[in-house]
Design an enzyme around this catalytic site. Structure first.
Site, PDB file in Angstrom:
ATOM      1  N   GLU A 146     -10.607   4.468  -3.553  1.00  0.00           N
ATOM      2  CA  GLU A 146      -9.651   4.562  -2.913  1.00  0.00           C
ATOM      3  C   GLU A 146     -11.482   5.542  -2.256  1.00  0.00           C
ATOM      4  OE1 GLU A 146      -6.945   7.453  -1.845  1.00  0.00           O
ATOM      5  OE2 GLU A 146      -5.313   5.149  -2.369  1.00  0.00           O
ATOM      6  N   HIS A 179      -2.411   3.564   3.140  1.00  0.00           N
ATOM      7  CA  HIS A 179      -0.585   4.425   2.441  1.00  0.00           C
ATOM      8  C   HIS A 179       0.646   4.071   3.036  1.00  0.00           C
ATOM      9  CE1 HIS A 179      -4.598   6.178   1.206  1.00  0.00           C
ATOM     10  NE2 HIS A 179      -3.626   7.515   0.217  1.00  0.00           N
TER      11      HIS A 179
END
Length: 248
Positions: A146, A179
């Protein structure tokens, strides 16, 4: 825009490959799960899920490390913080990120009225409780992937075209959206700003990676080993006691 300026804002080919690798590894369980079920039929479905993720993420991590070797060359490491400051920023970065998260959560609770747990966090903890090997994913792999994707590539390229605020905002919104935990968008965006700040200050992506990993590790350990309901009850009792003492 002349050719020299254009080269400074074009996304290097290796970054496109990293993005493609990230997308591919996210979609890989659609095929990998079935493969592992055939090869290891005696395992539970959750174990197939966990071991496939560890297997595919490990391969993807090696691919990405190979692709970013160019960024690790001494000629590309000039004007970056030394090892002492790197360690200091890594430790301080955890507190910066936690501070951003706390402020966002206070706003969520006090002003927006969100009083539920994150579905994303709940799902991850459930998988870890079923198979502890999965703890490697949120603590090691997630921060690596990420921060490399959303901070070094997305934020880094946007920051060449616009100021810090808008570059951090756009990259953090993408970070949040992927997410699929939209109730906590503000929390993800706040953390995205914190990690972007750490990257800009140190020019080393390892710093937000460490801060991100430490935050995830703390969250996992708290959820696994701390009785949240009992802690909330004790805090409420403490608050009531303080109120009585002040009132008395």
């Amino acid at each position: 825009m002349n050719d020299e300026q254009k080269e400074t804002v074009e996304l290097p080919q290796r970054y496109w490959i990293i993005i493609f690798t990230y997308i591919l590894v996210q979609l890989s369980p659609l095929v990998g799960m079935g493969l592992f079920e055939r090869v290891f039929p005696s395992l539970e479905k959750v174990d197939h899920f966990v071991y496939w993720h560890l297997f595919s993420y490990t391969i993807a991590a090696f691919v990405m490390l190979y692709l970013i070797r160019e960024d690790m060359k001494p000629s590309n490491m000039r004007d970056r913080e030394g090892i002492g400051k790197l360690i200091g920023w890594s430790i301080g970065g955890v507190f910066i990120a936690y501070g951003a998260q706390m402020i966002a959560n206070i706003i969520n609770f006090q002003f927006i009225g969100i009083d539920q747990a994150s579905e994303n966090t709940t799902d991850i903890i459930s998988i870890i409780e079923a198979n502890y090997w999965f703890i490697i994913v949120p603590i090691v792999f997630a921060p690596f992937f990420e921060e490399l994707i959303f901070r070094k590539i997305f934020f880094g390229q946007l920051y060449k075209r616009m100021n810090f605020f808008f570059a951090a905002l756009l990259s953090s919104l993408i970070f949040s959206a992927l997410h699929l935990d939209f109730t906590f968008t503000l929390t993800y965006v706040a953390m995205g700003f914190a990690f972007s700040y750490l990257y800009v200050k140190t020019k080393r992506i390892i710093v937000p990676m460490i801060a991100h990993g430490a935050m995830n590790a703390t969250a996992v350990l708290i959820n696994l080993f701390v009785d949240i309901e009992d802690l909330e009850r004790r805090l409420q009792e403490l608050e009531n006691t303080a109120t009585i003492l002040i009132g008395g």
